[in-house]
Design a protein around this motif. Structure first.
Motif, PDB file in Angstrom:
ATOM      1  N   ALA A  52     -27.851  -7.348  45.274  1.00  0.00           N
ATOM      2  CA  ALA A  52     -28.480  -8.627  45.941  1.00  0.00           C
ATOM      3  C   ALA A  52     -27.583  -9.675  45.796  1.00  0.00           C
ATOM      4  O   ALA A  52     -27.665 -10.824  46.498  1.00  0.00           O
ATOM      5  N   TYR A 235     -39.965  -7.860  36.357  1.00  0.00           N
ATOM      6  CA  TYR A 235     -39.214  -7.730  37.443  1.00  0.00           C
ATOM      7  C   TYR A 235     -38.829  -6.178  37.657  1.00  0.00           C
ATOM      8  O   TYR A 235     -38.933  -5.575  38.581  1.00  0.00           O
ATOM      9  N   ARG A 242     -42.785  -2.444  44.786  1.00  0.00           N
ATOM     10  CA  ARG A 242     -42.115  -2.621  46.164  1.00  0.00           C
ATOM     11  C   ARG A 242     -41.414  -1.387  46.657  1.00  0.00           C
ATOM     12  O   ARG A 242     -40.936  -1.202  47.744  1.00  0.00           O
ATOM     13  N   ALA A 300     -33.572 -18.458  46.391  1.00  0.00           N
ATOM     14  CA  ALA A 300     -34.394 -17.636  47.234  1.00  0.00           C
ATOM     15  C   ALA A 300     -33.809 -16.193  47.149  1.00  0.00           C
ATOM     16  O   ALA A 300     -34.589 -15.032  47.108  1.00  0.00           O
ATOM     17  N   TYR A 301     -32.408 -16.040  46.839  1.00  0.00           N
ATOM     18  CA  TYR A 301     -31.695 -14.724  46.751  1.00  0.00           C
ATOM     19  C   TYR A 301     -31.963 -14.275  45.604  1.00  0.00           C
ATOM     20  O   TYR A 301     -32.518 -12.952  45.431  1.00  0.00           O
ATOM     21  N   ALA A 303     -34.958 -14.642  44.010  1.00  0.00           N
ATOM     22  CA  ALA A 303     -36.508 -14.078  43.965  1.00  0.00           C
ATOM     23  C   ALA A 303     -36.540 -12.956  44.858  1.00  0.00           C
ATOM     24  O   ALA A 303     -37.307 -11.828  44.150  1.00  0.00           O
ATOM     25  N   ASN A 304     -35.924 -12.757  45.854  1.00  0.00           N
ATOM     26  CA  ASN A 304     -35.956 -11.697  46.715  1.00  0.00           C
ATOM     27  C   ASN A 304     -35.149 -10.525  46.241  1.00  0.00           C
ATOM     28  O   ASN A 304     -35.192  -9.294  46.680  1.00  0.00           O
ATOM     29  N   GLY A 305     -33.794 -10.874  45.786  1.00  0.00           N
ATOM     30  CA  GLY A 305     -33.012  -9.741  45.688  1.00  0.00           C
ATOM     31  C   GLY A 305     -33.344  -8.989  44.023  1.00  0.00           C
ATOM     32  O   GLY A 305     -33.024  -7.708  44.179  1.00  0.00           O
ATOM     33  N   ASN A 307     -36.279  -9.785  42.314  1.00  0.00           N
ATOM     34  CA  ASN A 307     -37.757 -10.252  42.023  1.00  0.00           C
ATOM     35  C   ASN A 307     -37.893 -10.942  40.533  1.00  0.00           C
ATOM     36  O   ASN A 307     -38.912 -11.185  40.182  1.00  0.00           O
ATOM     37  N   ASP A 317     -40.323 -17.512  47.222  1.00  0.00           N
ATOM     38  CA  ASP A 317     -40.404 -17.109  48.443  1.00  0.00           C
ATOM     39  C   ASP A 317     -40.286 -15.795  48.635  1.00  0.00           C
ATOM     40  O   ASP A 317     -39.378 -14.922  49.121  1.00  0.00           O
ATOM     41  N   ASN A 318     -41.258 -14.911  47.816  1.00  0.00           N
ATOM     42  CA  ASN A 318     -41.250 -13.434  47.577  1.00  0.00           C
ATOM     43  C   ASN A 318     -42.882 -13.229  47.591  1.00  0.00           C
ATOM     44  O   ASN A 318     -43.828 -13.633  46.458  1.00  0.00           O
TER      45      ASN A 318
END
Length: 354
Positions: A52, A235, A242, A300-301, A303-305, A307, A317-318
């Protein structure tokens, strides 16, 4: 679509090739790394190994037009390489995980101080080096887990792991693991070395098995019933949450998460961070890159990539992280994890924590 950054060779592969050529220590500008004259390029040495992260490098290039060359390796390999390359090093930025590793790198003198209003405004003071040698861009929380079929009264604090009621129930990684060294360093900071050693002795007495495996193995041990309680970064659990794999979902169903020390100082947090290197040939681009990592887009990368929680709280933003909430966190400056690391290892050794 081809990435607009260049992943060069891993440092272990590079050092092997250089050794075969009789070039000691990785000196010079090998493997096509950009020279100092090419000011539209940036050379990043990264000890983060998450696919990510490609979005971070691509996003920076799209925003600035600066191409990114990446050398990957362990933090030890990369720091050794930077030191050996000396003034001729092409490296501009070092990225690694855990404040304890950032401290080790800083002890080798590889970073230079950075003054940036953007970074000082965006990155909380406790998540960066006091003199700007490195900055934390995402946080990882050391988290408690338990099996409700085995444990009636779950742990609420890290200190609880040493409680007699958990005799024979604790699963945890080895003492040499940097995550545990940093946790111990924080306990030294809060309680002093004597009480921290008492805690270590108590936890060792409560081992369900000899320390083994990684963080996910501790969580799986809880789910299987081999352990009653465990400690792992958050994470790793979020990845299981997930996951589409039925076996992973079974682990989640059999495990409960507890954010530690919520009635006190807050949960232990650590960072993934980066700094500009002492001999960076592209310092301006390097500072721009660090500032980019503090933007909402890059945060955001993180957080989303993987966790991880973004260092900039407003950038979260996850959905999974938002579901579990943002716990109260220990606000000690994470640089103390490095400062107390040598004493932490000695305490673990005396306690017989393998």
């Amino acid at each position: 679509m081809q990435p607009i950054f260049h992943r060069v060779m891993s440092t272990s592969t590079a050092l092997g090739l250089l050794a075969g050529l009789g070039i000691a220590g990785g000196m010079g500008l090998p493997l096509g790394i950009a020279s100092a004259e090419a000011q539209d390029e940036l050379n990043v040495y990264s000890a983060r190994h998450y696919e990510a992260d490609d979005a971070l490098f691509s996003g920076f290039t799209k925003e600035t037009g600066i191409e990114v060359n990446i050398i990957e390796g362990s933090d030890e390999e990369l720091v050794t390489r930077i030191v050996n390359e000396g003034a001729n090093s092409p490296a501009d930025v070092l990225i690694t995980v855990d404040a304890g590793r950032l401290w080790r790198a800083d002890q080798e003198g590889v970073f230079q101080p950075v003054e940036s209003e953007v970074l000082e405004e965006r990155i909380p003071a406790n998540l960066r080096h006091p003199d700007g040698h490195w900055f934390g861009f995402s946080t990882r929380i050391r988290t408690l887990y338990y099996n409700p079929e085995i444990v009636d009264e779950p742990p609420q604090t890290y200190e609880d792991l040493a409680a007699p009621r958990f005799e024979g129930l604790v699963c945890i990684r080895s003492s040499s693991n940097i995550y545990n060294l940093s946790l111990m360093a924080s306990l030294i900071e809060h309680h002093g070395a004597e009480k921290a050693e008492e805690w270590a002795n108590g936890v060792v007495s409560n081992f369900a098995r000899d320390p083994q495996g990684g963080d996910t193995d501790q969580i799986r041990g809880v789910a299987s019933g081999e352990c009653g309680v465990a400690l792992a970064n958050h994470y790793y659990y979020m990845r299981l949450v997930r996951s589409d794999d039925d076996a992973d979902q079974e682990v989640v169903e059999n495990t409960e998460l507890v954010w530690a020390n919520q009635e006190g100082r807050g949960a232990h947090q650590n960072v993934s961070g980066a700094g500009v290197l002492q001999n960076a040939p592209h310092k301006d681009a390097a500072v721009k890159f660090l500032e980019y990592l503090a933007t909402d887009e890059a945060q955001a990368y993180f957080a989303n990539g993987n966790n991880e929680y973004p260092a900039v709280e407003s950038a979260l933003d996850n959905p999974v992280l938002e579901e579990f909430g943002r716990p109260k966190l220990d606000d000690v400056n994470v640089s103390v994890y490095g400062e107390n690391q040598p004493e932490a290892q000695m305490i673990f050794d005396r306690a017989g924590w393998k």
